[in-house]
Design an enzyme around this catalytic site. Structure first.
Site, PDB file in Angstrom:
ATOM      1  N   LYS A 195       0.860  -1.183   0.000  1.00 47.02           N
ATOM      2  CA  LYS A 195       0.000   0.000   0.000  1.00 47.02           C
ATOM      3  C   LYS A 195       0.893   1.228   0.000  1.00 47.02           C
ATOM      4  O   LYS A 195       1.729   1.409   0.883  1.00 47.02           O
ATOM      5  CB  LYS A 195      -0.908   0.000   1.222  1.00 47.02           C
ATOM      6  CG  LYS A 195      -1.766   1.256   1.321  1.00 47.02           C
ATOM      7  CD  LYS A 195      -2.804   1.152   2.411  1.00 47.02           C
ATOM      8  CE  LYS A 195      -3.546   2.469   2.570  1.00 47.02           C
ATOM      9  NZ  LYS A 195      -4.598   2.391   3.582  1.00 47.02           N
ATOM     10  N   LYS A 248      -2.224  -1.451  -3.785  1.00 41.95           N
ATOM     11  CA  LYS A 248      -3.117  -0.295  -3.673  1.00 41.95           C
ATOM     12  C   LYS A 248      -2.314   0.992  -3.732  1.00 41.95           C
ATOM     13  O   LYS A 248      -1.330   1.101  -2.999  1.00 41.95           O
ATOM     14  CB  LYS A 248      -3.849  -0.411  -2.344  1.00 41.95           C
ATOM     15  CG  LYS A 248      -4.687   0.753  -1.927  1.00 41.95           C
ATOM     16  CD  LYS A 248      -5.282   0.448  -0.591  1.00 41.95           C
ATOM     17  CE  LYS A 248      -6.132   1.585  -0.112  1.00 41.95           C
ATOM     18  NZ  LYS A 248      -6.775   1.270   1.152  1.00 41.95           N
TER      19      LYS A 248
HETATM   20  C1  PBG Z   1      -7.309   3.381   5.719  1.00 43.01           C
HETATM   21  C2  PBG Z   1      -7.649   3.306   4.287  1.00 43.01           C
HETATM   22  C3  PBG Z   1      -7.502   4.284   3.284  1.00 43.01           C
HETATM   23  C4  PBG Z   1      -8.074   3.745   2.138  1.00 43.01           C
HETATM   24  C5  PBG Z   1      -8.516   2.477   2.454  1.00 43.01           C
HETATM   25  N1  PBG Z   1      -8.225   2.215   3.773  1.00 43.01           N
HETATM   26  C6  PBG Z   1      -7.003   5.652   3.346  1.00 43.01           C
HETATM   27  C7  PBG Z   1      -5.643   5.974   3.748  1.00 43.01           C
HETATM   28  O1  PBG Z   1      -4.747   5.140   3.859  1.00 43.01           O
HETATM   29  O2  PBG Z   1      -5.468   7.162   3.998  1.00 43.01           O
HETATM   30  C8  PBG Z   1      -8.211   4.431   0.815  1.00 43.01           C
HETATM   31  C9  PBG Z   1      -9.226   3.862  -0.103  1.00 43.01           C
HETATM   32  C10 PBG Z   1      -9.588   4.741  -1.233  1.00 43.01           C
HETATM   33  O3  PBG Z   1      -9.005   5.813  -1.444  1.00 43.01           O
HETATM   34  O4  PBG Z   1     -10.505   4.356  -1.966  1.00 43.01           O
HETATM   35  N2  PBG Z   1      -6.005   3.197   6.056  1.00 43.01           N
END
Ligand code: PBG
Length: 324
Positions: A195, A248
């Protein structure tokens, strides 16, 4: 031999021919639809930053989940938003929390739908960070313990899959161990193994009211410049007990999706995130491109790169189109 013996256009000559030689087929079976839930009753609040998305309460989310199931989509991914916030995010494992209640309601309504839950503290901590903060630093090991509590709470309530999205080191192992100890060994872990610290989460942070109150997430989320590091992250998560690994965001990281599938051969998910979704919507609204075509091209590209699973706010739209 080259031209004129070979003419590539022969295989593009009609819709039927193109169907026959098409290499990648997107299927409704590939899709996961994210749902936002919060405490309350009778809620279906439009999310201003995300077209066509809503914050539901547990009683209204079941009907939405039923619609998702009726479209043939195999799974939903639940995000809890707007709960009570404190230093360690205790609301995340409250037995009567929004996600826990939603799991009950959805399970009662749609017995076959797979229920996945996001496991992360950012919607529940005062700081909006993904873990417990001490002296301005997100504490890794303490956070792993808290995430394990959260995952156990979801699994005990009936989640089929828990999806840690925090990027702490060792959290998959901590969650796997806790699940095992609680007799929840059949709960799958879909870890956001790679991520990235991405600009494309912008609309989501608005939806989930989870923007960090200071600093950014670069001390735990990955540097977009790195892909060898992503392979190390994935290897560690697999070793610690992940069943599915997620990359992601999706579109800027298709090379990472490809490598993940090639190098590990286990189910790979790609999260087509809020900013990617809204980029298309904004362009379509401005009359710059066709939304449906852009959506199908993007989703097909993610699949072509090697994703087995695509988590997307487009899931319902794509399912309808695939059905038609
Ligand atoms: C929480 C999380 C996030 C997303 C999914 N889980 C945001 C972040 O890391 O700030 C983003 C999902 C999206 O943008 O569709 N950690």
């Amino acid at each position: 031999m080259g031209f004129p013996e070979h003419r590539m256009r022969r295989l593009r000559s009609s819709a039927a021919m193109r169907r026959l030689v098409r290499e990648t087929a997107l299927s409704v079976d590939d899709l996961v639809y994210p749902l936002f839930v919060r405490n309350g009753r009778g809620l279906k609040e439009p999310i201003a930053s995300m077209a066509g998305c809503y914050r539901f309460s547990a009683d209204t989310v079941a009907a939405e989940a039923a619609e998702v199931a009726a479209l043939g989509i195999p799974a939903v991914l639940l995000f809890g938003v707007g709960g009570e916030k404190d230093e360690i995010g205790s609301e995340a494992w409250a037995p009567d929390g929004a996600v826990q209640t939603a799991i009950h309601e959805i399970r009662n309504e749609c017995s076959d739908l797979l229920i996945m839950t996001d496991v992360c503290l950012c919607a529940y901590t005062e700081t909006g960070h993904c873990g417990a903060v001490v002296d301005g630093v997100v504490e890794n090991d303490r956070t792993c313990e808290l995430l394990a509590k959260m995952a156990v709470s979801h699994a005990r309530t009936g989640a089929d899959v828990v999806a840690p999205s925090d990027m702490m080191d060792g959290r998959v192992g901590a969650i796997r161990k806790a699940l095992e100890e609680e007799g929840l060994q059949d709960t799958a872990i879909m870890s956001y193994a790679a991520k990235y610290a991405s600009a494309f989460y912008g609309p989501f942070r608005d939806a989930a009211e989870s923007a960090p109150s200071f600093g950014d997430r670069k001390t735990y989320q990955m540097d977009p410049a790195n892909s060898d590091e992503a392979m190390r992250e994935i290897a560690l998560d697999v070793e610690e007990g992940a069943d599915i690994v997620t990359v992601k965001p999706a579109l800027c990281f298709l090379d990472v999706v490809y490598r993940a599938k090639q190098e590990f051969g286990l189910p790979v998910a790609a999260y087509y995130v809020s900013g990617e979704y809204m980029m298309l919507h904004a362009a379509a609204r401005a009359g710059l491109l066709d939304l449906e075509q852009g959506m199908m091209e993007s989703l097909t590209a993610i699949k072509r790169a090697g994703a087995d699973i695509i988590i997307t706010y487009f899931a319902k739209d794509a399912a309808r189109l695939l059905k038609a």
